[in-house]
Design a protein around this motif. Structure first.
Motif, PDB file in Angstrom:
ATOM      1  N   GLU A   1       0.832  -1.203   0.000  1.00 19.58           N
ATOM      2  CA  GLU A   1       0.000   0.000   0.000  1.00 19.58           C
ATOM      3  C   GLU A   1       0.866   1.252   0.000  1.00 19.58           C
ATOM      4  O   GLU A   1       0.550   2.241  -0.669  1.00 19.58           O
ATOM      5  CB  GLU A   1      -0.927   0.003   1.221  1.00 19.58           C
ATOM      6  N   GLN A   2       1.949   1.221   0.753  1.00 17.68           N
ATOM      7  CA  GLN A   2       2.862   2.356   0.774  1.00 17.68           C
ATOM      8  C   GLN A   2       3.553   2.543  -0.574  1.00 17.68           C
ATOM      9  O   GLN A   2       3.957   3.651  -0.924  1.00 17.68           O
ATOM     10  CB  GLN A   2       3.911   2.166   1.871  1.00 17.68           C
ATOM     11  N   LEU A   3       3.660   1.475  -1.325  1.00 15.82           N
ATOM     12  CA  LEU A   3       4.355   1.530  -2.607  1.00 15.82           C
ATOM     13  C   LEU A   3       3.438   1.966  -3.747  1.00 15.82           C
ATOM     14  O   LEU A   3       3.798   2.848  -4.536  1.00 15.82           O
ATOM     15  CB  LEU A   3       4.958   0.159  -2.928  1.00 15.82           C
ATOM     16  N   CYS A   4       2.251   1.355  -3.840  1.00 20.97           N
ATOM     17  CA  CYS A   4       1.397   1.624  -5.004  1.00 20.97           C
ATOM     18  C   CYS A   4      -0.081   1.750  -4.666  1.00 20.97           C
ATOM     19  O   CYS A   4      -0.916   1.810  -5.570  1.00 20.97           O
ATOM     20  CB  CYS A   4       1.577   0.512  -6.045  1.00 20.97           C
ATOM     21  N   GLY A   5      -0.426   1.785  -3.405  1.00 19.42           N
ATOM     22  CA  GLY A   5      -1.833   1.845  -3.038  1.00 19.42           C
ATOM     23  C   GLY A   5      -2.373   3.260  -3.007  1.00 19.42           C
ATOM     24  O   GLY A   5      -1.632   4.246  -3.087  1.00 19.42           O
ATOM     25  N   GLY A   6      -3.692   3.356  -2.895  1.00 16.76           N
ATOM     26  CA  GLY A   6      -4.336   4.650  -2.736  1.00 16.76           C
ATOM     27  C   GLY A   6      -4.008   5.630  -3.838  1.00 16.76           C
ATOM     28  O   GLY A   6      -4.155   5.342  -5.024  1.00 16.76           O
ATOM     29  N   ASP A   7      -3.530   6.809  -3.442  1.00 16.40           N
ATOM     30  CA  ASP A   7      -3.220   7.865  -4.406  1.00 16.40           C
ATOM     31  C   ASP A   7      -1.747   7.879  -4.802  1.00 16.40           C
ATOM     32  O   ASP A   7      -1.254   8.870  -5.340  1.00 16.40           O
ATOM     33  CB  ASP A   7      -3.608   9.228  -3.834  1.00 16.40           C
TER      34      ASP A   7
ATOM     35  N   ASP B   1       9.329  -2.728 -11.712  1.00 16.44           N
ATOM     36  CA  ASP B   1       9.640  -2.299 -10.345  1.00 16.44           C
ATOM     37  C   ASP B   1       8.622  -2.861  -9.358  1.00 16.44           C
ATOM     38  O   ASP B   1       8.974  -3.250  -8.236  1.00 16.44           O
ATOM     39  CB  ASP B   1       9.658  -0.774 -10.257  1.00 16.44           C
ATOM     40  N   LEU B   2       7.361  -2.898  -9.784  1.00 12.92           N
ATOM     41  CA  LEU B   2       6.320  -3.443  -8.914  1.00 12.92           C
ATOM     42  C   LEU B   2       6.560  -4.923  -8.652  1.00 12.92           C
ATOM     43  O   LEU B   2       6.438  -5.390  -7.511  1.00 12.92           O
ATOM     44  CB  LEU B   2       4.947  -3.232  -9.555  1.00 12.92           C
ATOM     45  N   GLU B   3       6.923  -5.656  -9.691  1.00 19.45           N
ATOM     46  CA  GLU B   3       7.188  -7.089  -9.534  1.00 19.45           C
ATOM     47  C   GLU B   3       8.406  -7.322  -8.640  1.00 19.45           C
ATOM     48  O   GLU B   3       8.411  -8.234  -7.799  1.00 19.45           O
ATOM     49  CB  GLU B   3       7.409  -7.729 -10.900  1.00 19.45           C
ATOM     50  N   ARG B   4       9.429  -6.498  -8.816  1.00 15.68           N
ATOM     51  CA  ARG B   4      10.632  -6.649  -7.987  1.00 15.68           C
ATOM     52  C   ARG B   4      10.319  -6.371  -6.518  1.00 15.68           C
ATOM     53  O   ARG B   4      10.744  -7.127  -5.630  1.00 15.68           O
ATOM     54  CB  ARG B   4      11.722  -5.702  -8.485  1.00 15.68           C
ATOM     55  N   ASN B   5       9.573  -5.303  -6.261  1.00 13.10           N
ATOM     56  CA  ASN B   5       9.209  -4.987  -4.878  1.00 13.10           C
ATOM     57  C   ASN B   5       8.294  -6.054  -4.288  1.00 13.10           C
ATOM     58  O   ASN B   5       8.384  -6.362  -3.096  1.00 13.10           O
ATOM     59  CB  ASN B   5       8.526  -3.619  -4.822  1.00 13.10           C
TER      60      ASN B   5
ATOM     61  N   LEU C   1       9.103 -11.995   0.277  1.00 14.67           N
ATOM     62  CA  LEU C   1      10.161 -12.715   0.987  1.00 14.67           C
ATOM     63  C   LEU C   1      10.201 -12.310   2.454  1.00 14.67           C
ATOM     64  O   LEU C   1      10.318 -13.172   3.344  1.00 14.67           O
ATOM     65  CB  LEU C   1      11.506 -12.440   0.317  1.00 14.67           C
ATOM     66  N   ARG C   2      10.083 -11.011   2.723  1.00 10.09           N
ATOM     67  CA  ARG C   2      10.087 -10.547   4.117  1.00 10.09           C
ATOM     68  C   ARG C   2       8.878 -11.085   4.876  1.00 10.09           C
ATOM     69  O   ARG C   2       8.991 -11.450   6.055  1.00 10.09           O
ATOM     70  CB  ARG C   2      10.088  -9.014   4.167  1.00 10.09           C
ATOM     71  N   SER C   3       7.744 -11.143   4.204  1.00 13.49           N
ATOM     72  CA  SER C   3       6.529 -11.634   4.856  1.00 13.49           C
ATOM     73  C   SER C   3       6.648 -13.113   5.203  1.00 13.49           C
ATOM     74  O   SER C   3       6.273 -13.540   6.301  1.00 13.49           O
ATOM     75  CB  SER C   3       5.316 -11.399   3.946  1.00 13.49           C
ATOM     76  N   VAL C   4       7.171 -13.891   4.265  1.00 15.84           N
ATOM     77  CA  VAL C   4       7.349 -15.323   4.520  1.00 15.84           C
ATOM     78  C   VAL C   4       8.385 -15.537   5.617  1.00 15.84           C
ATOM     79  O   VAL C   4       8.233 -16.422   6.478  1.00 15.84           O
ATOM     80  CB  VAL C   4       7.758 -16.051   3.222  1.00 15.84           C
TER      81      VAL C   4
ATOM     82  N   GLU D   1      -2.299 -13.768  -4.775  1.00 12.40           N
ATOM     83  CA  GLU D   1      -3.612 -13.216  -5.114  1.00 12.40           C
ATOM     84  C   GLU D   1      -3.665 -11.716  -4.811  1.00 12.40           C
ATOM     85  O   GLU D   1      -4.226 -10.933  -5.584  1.00 12.40           O
ATOM     86  CB  GLU D   1      -4.701 -13.951  -4.328  1.00 12.40           C
ATOM     87  N   ALA D   2      -3.081 -11.333  -3.691  1.00 14.84           N
ATOM     88  CA  ALA D   2      -3.045  -9.914  -3.344  1.00 14.84           C
ATOM     89  C   ALA D   2      -2.211  -9.134  -4.357  1.00 14.84           C
ATOM     90  O   ALA D   2      -2.555  -8.003  -4.723  1.00 14.84           O
ATOM     91  CB  ALA D   2      -2.476  -9.733  -1.936  1.00 14.84           C
ATOM     92  N   TYR D   3      -1.135  -9.747  -4.830  1.00  8.41           N
ATOM     93  CA  TYR D   3      -0.275  -9.087  -5.824  1.00  8.41           C
ATOM     94  C   TYR D   3      -1.038  -8.828  -7.117  1.00  8.41           C
ATOM     95  O   TYR D   3      -0.892  -7.760  -7.729  1.00  8.41           O
ATOM     96  CB  TYR D   3       0.955  -9.952  -6.088  1.00  8.41           C
ATOM     97  N   VAL D   4      -1.850  -9.779  -7.538  1.00  8.01           N
ATOM     98  CA  VAL D   4      -2.657  -9.595  -8.749  1.00  8.01           C
ATOM     99  C   VAL D   4      -3.574  -8.384  -8.593  1.00  8.01           C
ATOM    100  O   VAL D   4      -3.738  -7.582  -9.523  1.00  8.01           O
ATOM    101  CB  VAL D   4      -3.475 -10.864  -9.048  1.00  8.01           C
TER     102      VAL D   4
END
Length: 224
Positions: A58-64, A72-76, A82-85, A113-116
């Motif tokens: 959300e901080q990267l591409c969410g909201g406004d 870049d989105l795929e890399r992030n 990885l950090r979440s796992v 699914e969330a990434y999609v």
């Protein structure tokens, strides 16, 4: 606090729901109680990892947030996933390795699914992506007009007629698409038009070259 770790609201909700479902039986044995605790523990870890992923994305591409390049989105996504796992694996859990592996696989599937969803949300911010359908349909009409003019000029009337038919269908599709976007009605039909246009854009590669434009000008001048 579970297994010596303070949990957040999302994790608490997952724990509560898991315990409620497991404890709903009137006859609960000791082994079932242990299993229920292990399930709640793993679900809490899954919820915490998902919460980390969603907040980071959300901080990267969410909201406004502005549009971000797909690469870049795929890399992030890969880094945040990885950090979440890793957070999920770092949490002390009950049930053993085999039991926890099932929840890790569940977590990875839910993160994909969330990434999609984030990809679709990000694509919606791209003005060129939003204009892909009308641009493709206009390109089809332009190309069919050129083909119709050329084939009609050299006497291939059947091909010229077919080109005019396709041009008419493209025009009708463009008008229908515009109405769907304006009114919000017949959204399924609009989705079909978007899918067809996307297929043409990506697979066929409809394009207008300078040579095509020059041919168009010459034909118009010669007709006059």
């Amino acid at each position: 606090m579970i297994v010596g770790r303070v949990i957040g609201p999302a994790e608490f909700e997952a724990v509560f729901m898991a315990l409620y479902e497991s404890l709903s039986s009137a006859h609960l044995h000791a082994d079932l109680s242990i299993q229920a605790t292990a399930e709640a523990n793993n679900l809490a870890a899954v919820a915490g990892a998902k919460d980390l992923y969603n907040k980071s994305m959300e901080q990267l591409c969410g909201g406004d947030k502005p549009y971000i390049a797909p690469t870049d989105l795929e890399r992030n996504h890969g880094e945040v996933k990885l950090r979440s796992v890793q957070q999920f694996c770092a949490v002390k859990k009950m049930g053993g390795e085999e039991f926890c592996r099932r929840y890790r696989e569940q977590l990875e599937g839910e993160l994909e699914e969330a990434y999609v969803s984030f990809v679709k949300h990000n694509d919606g911010k791209n003005i060129f992506y939003a204009a892909r359908t009308p641009a493709t349909l206009f390109a089809v009409m332009f190309a069919m007009y050129i083909i119709s003019a050329v084939t009609g000029f050299i006497g291939l009337n059947s091909i010229a007629g077919l080109s005019n038919l396709i041009m008419g269908l493209a025009l009708m599709s463009l008008c229908t698409w515009a109405y769907v976007k304006y009114s919000g009605e017949f959204r399924d039909l609009g989705t079909v038009i978007d899918q067809v246009a996307e297929t043409l854009w990506e697979q066929v590669g409809v394009s207008l070259s300078p040579h095509t434009f020059t041919m168009y000008v010459l034909i118009r001048c010669r007709r006059r």
